[in-house]
Design an enzyme around this catalytic site. Sequence first.
Site, PDB file in Angstrom:
ATOM      1  CB  VAL A   1      -3.503 -24.590   8.457  1.00  0.00           C
ATOM      2  CG1 VAL A   1      -3.890 -25.270   9.772  1.00  0.00           C
ATOM      3  CG2 VAL A   1      -4.748 -24.365   7.603  1.00  0.00           C
TER       4      VAL A   1
ATOM      5  CE  LYS B   1      -4.270 -19.859  11.433  1.00  0.00           C
ATOM      6  NZ  LYS B   1      -3.693 -19.260  12.637  1.00  0.00           N
TER       7      LYS B   1
ATOM      8  N   GLY C   1       3.997  -9.037  15.064  1.00  0.00           N
ATOM      9  CA  GLY C   1       3.488  -9.433  13.736  1.00  0.00           C
ATOM     10  C   GLY C   1       2.697 -10.727  13.768  1.00  0.00           C
TER      11      GLY C   1
ATOM     12  NE  ARG D   1      -2.347  -0.698   3.366  1.00  0.00           N
ATOM     13  CZ  ARG D   1      -2.919  -1.388   4.338  1.00  0.00           C
ATOM     14  NH1 ARG D   1      -4.215  -1.534   4.373  1.00  0.00           N
ATOM     15  NH2 ARG D   1      -2.186  -1.937   5.281  1.00  0.00           N
TER      16      ARG D   1
HETATM   17  P1  NDP Z   1       0.598  -7.462   7.100  1.00  0.00           P
HETATM   18  O1  NDP Z   1      -0.473  -6.523   7.486  1.00  0.00           O
HETATM   19  O2  NDP Z   1       1.865  -7.422   7.844  1.00  0.00           O
HETATM   20  O3  NDP Z   1       0.917  -7.288   5.558  1.00  0.00           O
HETATM   21  C1  NDP Z   1      -0.067  -7.045   4.584  1.00  0.00           C
HETATM   22  C2  NDP Z   1       0.596  -6.423   3.368  1.00  0.00           C
HETATM   23  O4  NDP Z   1      -0.388  -6.219   2.375  1.00  0.00           O
HETATM   24  C3  NDP Z   1       1.258  -5.073   3.649  1.00  0.00           C
HETATM   25  O5  NDP Z   1       2.511  -5.028   3.045  1.00  0.00           O
HETATM   26  C4  NDP Z   1       0.317  -4.084   3.021  1.00  0.00           C
HETATM   27  O6  NDP Z   1       0.957  -2.917   2.538  1.00  0.00           O
HETATM   28  C5  NDP Z   1      -0.217  -4.890   1.859  1.00  0.00           C
HETATM   29  N1  NDP Z   1      -1.506  -4.388   1.394  1.00  0.00           N
HETATM   30  C6  NDP Z   1      -2.655  -4.268   2.085  1.00  0.00           C
HETATM   31  N2  NDP Z   1      -3.621  -3.732   1.318  1.00  0.00           N
HETATM   32  C7  NDP Z   1      -3.055  -3.490   0.112  1.00  0.00           C
HETATM   33  C8  NDP Z   1      -3.505  -2.914  -1.088  1.00  0.00           C
HETATM   34  N3  NDP Z   1      -4.757  -2.475  -1.221  1.00  0.00           N
HETATM   35  N4  NDP Z   1      -2.644  -2.825  -2.113  1.00  0.00           N
HETATM   36  C9  NDP Z   1      -1.380  -3.247  -1.998  1.00  0.00           C
HETATM   37  N5  NDP Z   1      -0.892  -3.813  -0.876  1.00  0.00           N
HETATM   38  C10 NDP Z   1      -1.709  -3.914   0.160  1.00  0.00           C
HETATM   39  O7  NDP Z   1      -0.052  -8.925   7.155  1.00  0.00           O
HETATM   40  P2  NDP Z   1       0.675 -10.312   7.380  1.00  0.00           P
HETATM   41  O8  NDP Z   1       1.912 -10.389   6.585  1.00  0.00           O
HETATM   42  O9  NDP Z   1       0.739 -10.573   8.826  1.00  0.00           O
HETATM   43  O10 NDP Z   1      -0.415 -11.326   6.802  1.00  0.00           O
HETATM   44  C11 NDP Z   1      -0.574 -11.542   5.421  1.00  0.00           C
HETATM   45  C12 NDP Z   1      -1.420 -12.781   5.223  1.00  0.00           C
HETATM   46  O11 NDP Z   1      -0.786 -13.899   5.793  1.00  0.00           O
HETATM   47  C13 NDP Z   1      -2.814 -12.719   5.884  1.00  0.00           C
HETATM   48  O12 NDP Z   1      -3.730 -13.431   5.095  1.00  0.00           O
HETATM   49  C14 NDP Z   1      -2.595 -13.440   7.209  1.00  0.00           C
HETATM   50  O13 NDP Z   1      -3.769 -13.997   7.735  1.00  0.00           O
HETATM   51  C15 NDP Z   1      -1.636 -14.532   6.773  1.00  0.00           C
HETATM   52  N6  NDP Z   1      -0.793 -15.098   7.808  1.00  0.00           N
HETATM   53  C16 NDP Z   1      -0.098 -14.287   8.661  1.00  0.00           C
HETATM   54  C17 NDP Z   1       0.758 -14.846   9.583  1.00  0.00           C
HETATM   55  C18 NDP Z   1       1.550 -14.013  10.510  1.00  0.00           C
HETATM   56  O14 NDP Z   1       2.269 -14.575  11.366  1.00  0.00           O
HETATM   57  N7  NDP Z   1       1.498 -12.681  10.428  1.00  0.00           N
HETATM   58  C19 NDP Z   1       0.940 -16.313   9.668  1.00  0.00           C
HETATM   59  C20 NDP Z   1       0.162 -17.062   8.705  1.00  0.00           C
HETATM   60  C21 NDP Z   1      -0.672 -16.465   7.831  1.00  0.00           C
HETATM   61  P3  NDP Z   1       1.657  -1.873   3.577  1.00  0.00           P
HETATM   62  O15 NDP Z   1       2.758  -2.645   4.242  1.00  0.00           O
HETATM   63  O16 NDP Z   1       2.168  -0.801   2.737  1.00  0.00           O
HETATM   64  O17 NDP Z   1       0.578  -1.471   4.538  1.00  0.00           O
HETATM   65  N1  HSE Z   2      -2.828 -14.442  13.557  1.00  0.00           N
HETATM   66  C1  HSE Z   2      -2.442 -15.779  13.289  1.00  0.00           C
HETATM   67  C2  HSE Z   2      -2.029 -16.444  14.565  1.00  0.00           C
HETATM   68  C3  HSE Z   2      -1.325 -15.796  12.304  1.00  0.00           C
HETATM   69  O1  HSE Z   2      -1.750 -15.759  15.543  1.00  0.00           O
HETATM   70  O2  HSE Z   2      -2.001 -17.674  14.613  1.00  0.00           O
HETATM   71  C4  HSE Z   2      -0.950 -17.189  11.848  1.00  0.00           C
HETATM   72  O3  HSE Z   2      -1.948 -17.758  11.086  1.00  0.00           O
END
Ligand code: NDP
Ligand code: HSE
Length: 439
Positions: free
Chosen positions: A132, A205, A187, A45
Amino acid sequence: MEPVKVGLLGLGTVGGGTVNVLKRNAKEIARRAGRGIVITHAAARDLNKPRICDTSGITLTSDPHAVVNDPNVQIVVELIGGDGLAYELVMRAIQQGKHVVTANKALIAKRGNEIFAAARDQGVVVAFEAAVAGGIPIIKAIREGLAGNHIQWLAGIINGTGNFILTEMRDKGRDFNDVLKEAQALGYAEADPTFDVEGIDAAHKLTILASIAFGIPLQFAAAYTEGITKITREDVTYAEELGYRIKHLGITKRTKQGIELRVHPTLIPERRLIANVDGVMNAVLVKGDAVGPTLYYGAGAGDEPTASAVVADLVDVVRALTSDPENRVPHLAFQPDALSDTPILPIDAVETAYYLRMQASDKPGVLADVTRILGDHQISIEAIIQKEPAPEMQTASVIMLTHRVLEKNMNDAIAKIEALDAINDKVTRIRVETLNAGK
Ligand code: NDP
Ligand code: HSE
């Protein structure tokens, strides 16, 4: 051979971790995949935000559609989250014949059936190992490693944030909101952290796990979900006195009547390995008829543990680039025309044991009334603890463990107990599972 070109949607926790792991382990990964894998395009974003990864050499844009539409991008990795924009982007990639890797459990649990159907039509793979249990390769283990089994049940700690909060509260007496803030800073938490603490993320999940374990379509709307916000310090302490730990479990089980699909706080015997899974770690216990119980343990959230699963999917997809689409591992483990229509049971029809805690006026006959009501509902008691009331208190805490009973009977009994004059407040009820490998 030319490296495979990947377009990355999202450069946050998981996106940043994925860039780092792919760069650091590039040689090993190429040796496994048969060719290099490079991220050539990425979208976020805010392009001015500091990142946890080095984005040099990657073409950056704030328009994720531009990444999906770029003809040079061969595989799309979706790490934005949610089921709105992410759905559009994934469907667009599929329509263009591009393979997709995603960590997005909300997307798969809610819209996976249509996404997989579209992917089959286009002959592409949608890989979702990271969706998951973070870094634990649980999808691959169930879908491939346990393919010879009739899976009977599985139970897991599948939300890292929730387990981190429960552990810090129990071990260090920390405040719920304070630990949640730390999980967000690390995070671990979802963009909307109520998904973590109210069990929605775990239900996403569990929905996925139930589908690949039992060969049923994804049915998130049928999952029963209860969060951890009502767990009190008292209940944690009493559970420990009785030899149990409280964990937030996702449980899915085949029964003669249908499939149980439920997420809720659960008392489990403290001697079980899974009762000792703490912090951000996750664990999934799977019971197959041939193998018996197997337990999978590892980090459930965080940048590099999750990236580990994303990159493993990328390696699988690169290997699949040259394979016949008809002979790939099916998305939901079973062949799409062999999915079963076994119903998901409502929570009323689930049978478990219970921990009950109630505040009773300190007068004779109260316990007799409570036990009579339980008896009338075919509920037998395994243990009772009555705590002496504090000098300034008019009521005593009564804690009971019951044997297994239908949830409907327990609901009826609790309503009658709460109606007694001598019972103050609501009765606290937490389900109990022995997770006995023999059953
Ligand atoms: P974050 O919020 O850290 O990252 C999301 C990213 O998406 C950011 O870089 C953000 O940009 C970008 N983004 C959001 N909206 C837009 C848009 N409209 N256009 C372009 N880019 C966009 O999330 P996570 O990395 O934590 O999670 C990502 C996915 O992974 C989710 O589905 C989550 O459920 C899953 N997940 C997360 C885990 C974790 O430990 N965090 C573990 C397992 C799964 P910007 O940085 O500029 O805001
Ligand atoms: N928010 C999720 C958790 C990220 O805490 O398990 C991993 O899916």
